[in-house]
Structure formats: C-alpha cells, structure tokens
Design a protein around this motif. Structure first.
Motif, short mmCIF file in Angstrom:
data_model
loop_
_atom_site.label_atom_id
_atom_site.label_comp_id
_atom_site.label_asym_id
_atom_site.label_seq_id
_atom_site.Cartn_x
_atom_site.Cartn_y
_atom_site.Cartn_z
N MET A 1 0.99 -1.18 -0.01
CA MET A 1 0.09 0.09 -0.01
C MET A 1 0.77 1.40 0.08
O MET A 1 0.42 2.23 -0.78
CB MET A 1 -0.76 -0.09 1.25
N ILE A 2 1.83 1.19 0.73
CA ILE A 2 2.74 2.32 0.74
C ILE A 2 3.48 2.61 -0.43
O ILE A 2 3.45 3.59 -1.17
CB ILE A 2 4.08 2.21 1.81
N LEU A 3 3.95 1.51 -1.39
CA LEU A 3 4.54 1.70 -2.64
C LEU A 3 3.41 2.20 -3.67
O LEU A 3 3.92 3.27 -4.35
CB LEU A 3 4.80 0.41 -3.16
N PHE A 4 2.24 1.85 -3.40
CA PHE A 4 1.12 2.32 -4.45
C PHE A 4 1.01 3.94 -4.15
O PHE A 4 0.67 4.55 -5.27
CB PHE A 4 -0.23 1.67 -4.17
N THR A 5 1.05 4.33 -2.93
CA THR A 5 1.01 5.69 -2.60
C THR A 5 2.09 6.27 -3.21
O THR A 5 1.93 7.64 -3.62
CB THR A 5 0.72 5.86 -0.99
N ILE A 6 3.38 5.96 -2.99
CA ILE A 6 4.52 6.53 -3.62
C ILE A 6 4.31 6.62 -5.08
O ILE A 6 4.60 7.78 -5.62
CB ILE A 6 5.72 5.85 -3.16
N LEU A 7 3.88 5.59 -5.80
CA LEU A 7 3.93 5.64 -7.25
C LEU A 7 2.74 6.67 -7.56
O LEU A 7 2.89 7.27 -8.82
CB LEU A 7 3.42 4.18 -7.86
N LEU A 8 1.55 6.78 -6.78
CA LEU A 8 0.46 7.70 -6.99
C LEU A 8 1.06 9.06 -7.16
O LEU A 8 0.48 9.92 -7.60
CB LEU A 8 -0.56 7.60 -6.30
N ILE A 9 1.82 9.35 -5.97
CA ILE A 9 2.30 10.90 -5.70
C ILE A 9 3.36 11.07 -6.86
O ILE A 9 3.19 12.11 -7.51
CB ILE A 9 2.79 10.82 -4.27
N THR A 10 4.12 10.12 -7.22
CA THR A 10 5.13 10.41 -8.32
C THR A 10 4.32 10.75 -9.57
O THR A 10 4.74 11.64 -10.32
CB THR A 10 5.84 8.97 -8.48
N LEU A 11 3.22 9.86 -9.90
CA LEU A 11 2.43 9.91 -10.97
C LEU A 11 1.78 11.56 -11.16
O LEU A 11 1.91 12.10 -12.04
CB LEU A 11 1.45 9.05 -11.15
N LEU A 12 1.42 11.92 -9.77
CA LEU A 12 0.70 13.35 -9.75
C LEU A 12 1.80 14.45 -10.05
O LEU A 12 1.61 15.37 -10.87
CB LEU A 12 -0.08 13.46 -8.70
N ILE A 13 2.97 14.23 -9.47
CA ILE A 13 3.98 15.23 -9.71
C ILE A 13 4.48 15.31 -11.00
O ILE A 13 4.67 16.43 -11.71
CB ILE A 13 5.21 14.96 -8.68
N LEU A 14 4.65 14.23 -11.70
CA LEU A 14 4.93 14.24 -13.16
C LEU A 14 4.02 14.67 -14.16
O LEU A 14 4.16 15.64 -15.02
CB LEU A 14 5.39 12.67 -13.76
N LEU A 15 2.62 14.58 -13.62
CA LEU A 15 1.67 14.94 -14.46
C LEU A 15 1.37 16.48 -14.64
O LEU A 15 1.43 17.21 -15.53
CB LEU A 15 0.27 14.35 -13.99
N VAL A 16 1.58 17.02 -13.28
CA VAL A 16 1.56 18.53 -13.06
C VAL A 16 2.75 19.20 -13.85
O VAL A 16 2.60 20.30 -14.50
CB VAL A 16 1.60 18.72 -11.52
N ALA A 17 3.98 18.56 -13.55
CA ALA A 17 5.28 18.98 -14.34
C ALA A 17 5.12 19.07 -15.98
O ALA A 17 5.55 20.08 -16.51
CB ALA A 17 6.33 18.26 -13.97
N THR A 18 4.29 17.93 -16.24
CA THR A 18 4.13 18.00 -17.81
C THR A 18 3.15 18.94 -18.35
O THR A 18 3.37 19.37 -19.34
CB THR A 18 3.68 16.59 -18.05
N VAL A 19 1.96 19.06 -17.75
CA VAL A 19 1.29 20.22 -17.83
C VAL A 19 1.91 21.58 -17.91
O VAL A 19 1.55 22.39 -18.75
CB VAL A 19 -0.11 19.94 -17.17
N ILE A 20 2.50 21.83 -16.91
CA ILE A 20 3.22 23.22 -16.52
C ILE A 20 4.30 23.38 -17.69
O ILE A 20 4.22 24.38 -18.69
CB ILE A 20 3.97 23.35 -15.50
N GLY A 21 5.08 22.33 -18.20
CA GLY A 21 5.98 22.52 -19.28
C GLY A 21 5.36 22.68 -20.60
O GLY A 21 5.76 23.56 -21.61
N ILE A 22 4.25 21.92 -20.99
CA ILE A 22 3.74 22.10 -22.27
C ILE A 22 3.02 23.31 -22.30
O ILE A 22 3.22 24.16 -23.40
CB ILE A 22 2.70 20.94 -22.45
#
Length: 57
Positions: A1-22
C-alpha cells in the motif's frame, strides 16, 4: 500500500510538471512564431481569394 501511494504521488507530480511544461512551451512558441502563423494565414487568405477570382471568370 505504501508503494502504491508513492507511485501515485510520483504520477501526480510528473503529470503536473508535464502540464506546466507544455503550457510554457506552447505560450513561448506562440510568442516566438506568432508572426509566422499570421503570415501563413495571410498567404492562405490571399490564395483563397485568387482561386475564387480565377474560378469566377
């Protein structure tokens, strides 16, 4: 469950960075190439009117 949470947070950070970059690249691209875009539209508009005149005669 902790690994899933870490992956989810990483996904959200990458998504936000991608949207801002584009968004930044898109706005800079429009500022830099705005005159080229307007020129393309003007040339297209002129050609459209020339073709219409040629077809009417």
């Amino acid at each position: 469950m902790i690994l899933f949470t870490i992956l989810l947070i990483t996904l959200l950070i990458l998504l936000v960075a991608t949207v801002i970059g584009i968004g930044c690249i898109g706005s800079v691209g429009i500022i830099i190439f705005g005159d080229v875009i307007i020129c393309i539209f003007l040339i297209g508009w002129i050609l459209k009117h020339l073709v219409k005149k040629k077809c009417k005669k």
